[in-house]
Design an enzyme around this catalytic site. Sequence first.
Site, mmCIF file in Angstrom:
data_model
loop_
_atom_site.group_PDB
_atom_site.id
_atom_site.type_symbol
_atom_site.label_atom_id
_atom_site.label_comp_id
_atom_site.label_asym_id
_atom_site.label_seq_id
_atom_site.Cartn_x
_atom_site.Cartn_y
_atom_site.Cartn_z
ATOM 1 N N ASP A 73 -45.081 -16.846 -15.270
ATOM 2 C CA ASP A 73 -44.647 -15.848 -14.292
ATOM 3 C C ASP A 73 -45.783 -15.458 -13.356
ATOM 4 O O ASP A 73 -46.959 -15.789 -13.598
ATOM 5 C CB ASP A 73 -44.092 -14.605 -15.010
ATOM 6 C CG ASP A 73 -44.961 -14.150 -16.186
ATOM 7 O OD1 ASP A 73 -46.121 -14.592 -16.287
ATOM 8 O OD2 ASP A 73 -44.477 -13.348 -16.994
ATOM 9 N N ASN A 142 -41.481 -3.945 -24.973
ATOM 10 C CA ASN A 142 -40.025 -3.754 -24.902
ATOM 11 C C ASN A 142 -39.259 -5.047 -25.240
ATOM 12 O O ASN A 142 -38.055 -5.125 -25.040
ATOM 13 C CB ASN A 142 -39.615 -3.216 -23.524
ATOM 14 C CG ASN A 142 -39.901 -4.200 -22.388
ATOM 15 O OD1 ASN A 142 -40.277 -5.346 -22.633
ATOM 16 N ND2 ASN A 142 -39.708 -3.766 -21.158
HETATM 17 C C1 GLP Z 1 -46.814 -9.289 -19.438
HETATM 18 C C2 GLP Z 1 -46.456 -10.764 -19.256
HETATM 19 C C3 GLP Z 1 -45.931 -11.370 -20.524
HETATM 20 C C4 GLP Z 1 -46.823 -10.945 -21.676
HETATM 21 C C5 GLP Z 1 -46.654 -9.476 -21.915
HETATM 22 C C6 GLP Z 1 -47.516 -8.934 -23.052
HETATM 23 O O1 GLP Z 1 -45.978 -8.411 -18.768
HETATM 24 N N1 GLP Z 1 -45.532 -11.014 -18.191
HETATM 25 O O2 GLP Z 1 -45.874 -12.781 -20.386
HETATM 26 O O3 GLP Z 1 -46.467 -11.636 -22.843
HETATM 27 O O4 GLP Z 1 -46.847 -8.743 -20.738
HETATM 28 O O5 GLP Z 1 -48.802 -8.626 -22.632
HETATM 29 P P1 GLP Z 1 -49.989 -8.282 -23.613
HETATM 30 O O6 GLP Z 1 -50.356 -9.560 -24.266
HETATM 31 O O7 GLP Z 1 -51.071 -7.770 -22.717
HETATM 32 O O8 GLP Z 1 -49.491 -7.273 -24.560
#
Ligand code: GLP
Length: 257
Positions: A73, A142
Amino acid sequence: MIRPTSPRVTVFHNERALAHATAQRVADLLARNPRVVLGLPTGRTPVRLYRELVALYARGRADFSQATTFNLDEFFGIDASHPGSYRTFMVEHLFGRVNLSPERIHFLNGAAPDPQAECQRYEDEISAAGGIDLQILGIGTNGHIGFNEPARELAARTHRVRLKTETRRANAALFGGDPGRVPPEALSMGMGTIMQARTILLLATGKSKARCIARLLDGTVTTRLPASFLQLHADVDVLMDEAAASEVTSAPRRAAP
Ligand code: GLP
């Protein structure tokens, strides 16, 4: 509940052990199949994994020269060179430190003038590469994967998405700590795009993920927890540390060796 063969659940003592084992798994895959197509996440969770992969590369134990990557993304409305972009994150943590060939690094362009055409281009490029062999995922608190946010309906293919307030808050560190500066929209692989990967590794660390990991493994599938769809995939590993696993009761847990 009938015990599923997938997702397989493995619990590591800590984040370091998880990253170490996962990096080794990626390096083994690269050795077996140098032309492997990898799907990659951003976020805090994979940072240690990328550090381990960089270390393996530096010791001549991981060769990315023939590999292809697709990131999950990107924020919409900012350029790839923006300091908060996921592209910048990947350059800093992985792309700038290993021998991936630039023409085999694929990314959604958040500044594309026609986002719909951009999403189609991405789908076409994934197909042209023969599909994703190994998709690595993090998980939002979430339950989102990529930027597939909880909703009444989910999109199957790569699409433009409006981000939830909690997701903008979670990404604030990339934008000087201010959730208001996090772009309100993003482009993301869809649920079908992710589910078509041959193998999926979902990484989760820390107590903040415990609740959604327990829900992900509880046997129901709901668009309100996009990661729960992984229960429909035949080859998924959920790899986590003790903290993220702390609320799991319904799935058999395998302790990491
Ligand atoms: C972001 C990304 C996800 C990721 C998630 C968790 O919003 N778009 O691909 O897995 O958040 O992030 P973190 O690893 O910082 O908790």
